[in-house]
Enzyme design. Structure first.
Site, PDB file in Angstrom:
ATOM      1  N   ARG A 101       0.843  -1.202   0.000  1.00  0.00           N
ATOM      2  CA  ARG A 101       0.000   0.000   0.000  1.00  0.00           C
ATOM      3  C   ARG A 101       0.882   1.258   0.000  1.00  0.00           C
ATOM      4  NH1 ARG A 101      -2.168   1.945   4.469  1.00  0.00           N
ATOM      5  NH2 ARG A 101      -2.549  -0.068   5.457  1.00  0.00           N
ATOM      6  N   TYR A 126     -16.612  13.575 -17.006  1.00  0.00           N
ATOM      7  CA  TYR A 126     -17.130  12.218 -16.836  1.00  0.00           C
ATOM      8  C   TYR A 126     -18.188  12.220 -15.726  1.00  0.00           C
ATOM      9  CZ  TYR A 126     -17.075   7.436 -15.053  1.00  0.00           C
ATOM     10  OH  TYR A 126     -17.443   6.212 -14.582  1.00  0.00           O
ATOM     11  N   ASP A 154      -7.808  16.254 -16.624  1.00  0.00           N
ATOM     12  CA  ASP A 154      -8.077  14.843 -16.912  1.00  0.00           C
ATOM     13  C   ASP A 154      -7.756  14.628 -18.397  1.00  0.00           C
ATOM     14  OD1 ASP A 154      -9.188  12.369 -17.568  1.00  0.00           O
ATOM     15  OD2 ASP A 154     -10.827  12.564 -16.127  1.00  0.00           O
ATOM     16  N   LYS A 184      -8.607   3.112 -19.573  1.00  0.00           N
ATOM     17  CA  LYS A 184      -9.016   3.365 -20.965  1.00  0.00           C
ATOM     18  C   LYS A 184      -7.828   3.159 -21.907  1.00  0.00           C
ATOM     19  CE  LYS A 184     -12.763   4.761 -18.844  1.00  0.00           C
ATOM     20  NZ  LYS A 184     -13.673   3.767 -18.349  1.00  0.00           N
TER      21      LYS A 184
HETATM   22  N1  PLP Z   1     -12.100  10.205 -16.357  1.00  0.00           N
HETATM   23  C1  PLP Z   1     -12.701   9.952 -17.536  1.00  0.00           C
HETATM   24  C2  PLP Z   1     -12.583  10.954 -18.650  1.00  0.00           C
HETATM   25  C3  PLP Z   1     -13.440   8.778 -17.716  1.00  0.00           C
HETATM   26  O1  PLP Z   1     -14.052   8.554 -18.889  1.00  0.00           O
HETATM   27  C4  PLP Z   1     -13.546   7.864 -16.627  1.00  0.00           C
HETATM   28  C5  PLP Z   1     -14.336   6.617 -16.766  1.00  0.00           C
HETATM   29  O2  PLP Z   1     -15.018   6.392 -17.734  1.00  0.00           O
HETATM   30  C6  PLP Z   1     -12.922   8.173 -15.421  1.00  0.00           C
HETATM   31  C7  PLP Z   1     -12.204   9.344 -15.320  1.00  0.00           C
HETATM   32  C8  PLP Z   1     -13.022   7.247 -14.245  1.00  0.00           C
HETATM   33  O3  PLP Z   1     -12.131   6.178 -14.443  1.00  0.00           O
HETATM   34  P1  PLP Z   1     -12.327   4.697 -13.840  1.00  0.00           P
HETATM   35  O4  PLP Z   1     -13.516   4.105 -14.496  1.00  0.00           O
HETATM   36  O5  PLP Z   1     -11.030   4.027 -14.192  1.00  0.00           O
HETATM   37  O6  PLP Z   1     -12.506   4.863 -12.364  1.00  0.00           O
END
Ligand code: PLP
Length: 390
Positions: free
Chosen positions: A59, A112, A186, A211
């Site tokens: 961790r 998101y 992001d 992704k």
């Molecule tokens: N940021 C974006 C642009 C996303 O599309 C997603 C999920 O679809 C996330 C963050 C969250 O990621 P996770 O599903 O790996 O927790």
């Protein structure tokens, strides 16, 4: 051991548990261990002095996870990075790290759905943390005009889910810097292959590595990168919050990242071709693609693998297109080698009323494609056949 163990259980647990190899393997080994073993009490006591850096307990730190952190730092042009169990764990850790009690956040509205939901939860639980929202288009001017009292950080997703709007990061960063605001970006949809927010002035860049970075739809992971001092602050958040990346998952992310540049090239070429096809198809009302956006095409070196479009005829027509696609699978995620289609109206934006969806620009006929690395001819034929049928 001074006495040779004779019990089956002792032998089963301890025999063969050596890890020396005659020479280094090509791939970083999967250090699938929770704690580490120490040769003496003094060695353990020494390691405990720097629990964030030492391999004591996974961790805190783990060499397989560290390999992925070094990879993303190198790709983003960052001094350092930290890995998390998912993109959401990375987002939660980032906001808990950069915001102190009473600090506010300005966040773009197009993010998101999970990020939005987390911010709603935060403001319900902690009303003392003000969260302001701004559309992507208004964000630069809003910052240049002066931010509300108490705002300490800005969160932007670009290209943004699901309409793929793009934000001028250089302009936003230039407005954040003199006001002492931490700019968090992001970069999930673009990846560092196509867009490097830190070079444009952002303070922290983060990813859902689930992704494109991992790229094979078989693992959840999150990554955060930035300057060494800021990133070091994440150690405590991660050690105490516990959302650490598992070593086996880290191996999958690292392996995927080795082919990221090649994949992004193919994702982008396929998606650009499909965006063109969609723009000329009579069944399609509108196409959203970063490669067709003035900011996206300037800020990114290619358009990326995501395309959204509105099918004429609303949800009945859009759902028919989804059902008729054969190479594109119905997948409520993105960024894998395989092509997928999803509908924001029944996934990320399903909790909104029809009027709220319309206000957010989410048409009932909106479909989001995650364009994979298959042969472009097959993808184009699949999409054309599905659209011709409606
Ligand atoms: N940021 C974006 C642009 C996303 O599309 C997603 C999920 O679809 C996330 C963050 C969250 O990621 P996770 O599903 O790996 O927790």
């Amino acid at each position: 051991m001074s006495r040779r163990p004779s019990g089956h259980s002792t032998r089963a647990v301890h025999a063969g548990e050596r890890q020396e190899t005659p020479r280094q393997g090509v791939a970083v080994p999967i250090h699938q261990t929770a704690p580490y073993r120490f040769d003496s009490a003094a060695e353990l006591a020494g390691a405990m002095e720097a629990p964030g850096q030492e391999a004591i307990y996974s961790r805190n730190a783990n060499p397989s996870v560290r390999a992925v952190e070094e990879k993303i730092a190198a790709l983003e042009g960052a001094e350092d990075a930290r890995a998390f169990a998912s993109g959401m764990a990375a987002i939660a850790a980032t906001l808990s790290t950069v915001l102190a009690s009473g600090d506010g956040l300005l966040c773009s509205t197009d993010v998101y759905g999970g990020t939005s939901a987390w911010l709603d939860w935060l403001t319900r639980r902690h009303p003392e943390v003000p969260v302001e929202r701004s559309s992507l288009a208004d964000l630069p001017a809003r910052l240049e005009g002066g931010v509300p009292e108490g705002i300490r950080a800005v969160f932007v997703e670009t290209p943004a889910n699901p309409l793929l709007g793009c934000c001028d990061l250089e302009r936003v960063a230039a407005a954040c810097r003199p006001r002492g605001l931490t700019l968090v970006v992001d970069n999930t949809f673009a990846t560092p292959i196509l867009q490097r927010p830190l070079e444009l002035g952002a303070s922290v860049v983060l990813h859902s590595a689930t992704k494109f970075l991992a790229g094979h739809s078989d693992v959840t992971a999150g990554l955060v990168a930035g300057d060494a001092e800021t990133v070091a602050r994440f150690d405590e958040t991660r050690r105490l919050g516990g959302g650490v990346l598992d070593p086996h998952a880290a191996f999958l992310v690292g392996r995927g990242m080795k082919t990221l540049a090649l994949r992004m090239e193919r994702h982008s070429a396929n998606a650009a071709r499909l965006a063109e096809l969609l723009a000329g198809h009579p069944a399609v009302e509108r196409v959203h693609y970063p490669g067709r956006d003035p900011i996206g095409s300037r800020q990114m070196s290619a358009g990326g693998g995501m395309v959204s479009f509105v099918v004429r005829g609303g949800w009945p027509a859009a759902s028919r297109v989804m059902d008729r696609l054969e190479v594109f699978a119905i997948i409520p995620s993105l960024g894998g080698v395989e092509s997928g289609v999803s509908s924001p109206a029944i996934t990320s934006h399903r909790h909104l009323t029809a009027q709220e969806r319309a206000a957010a620009g989410i048409d009932e006929g909106l479909l989001r494609l995650s364009v994979g690395i298959e042969d472009g001819d097959d993808l184009a034929a699949d999409l054309e056949r599905a659209l011709d049928g409606v």
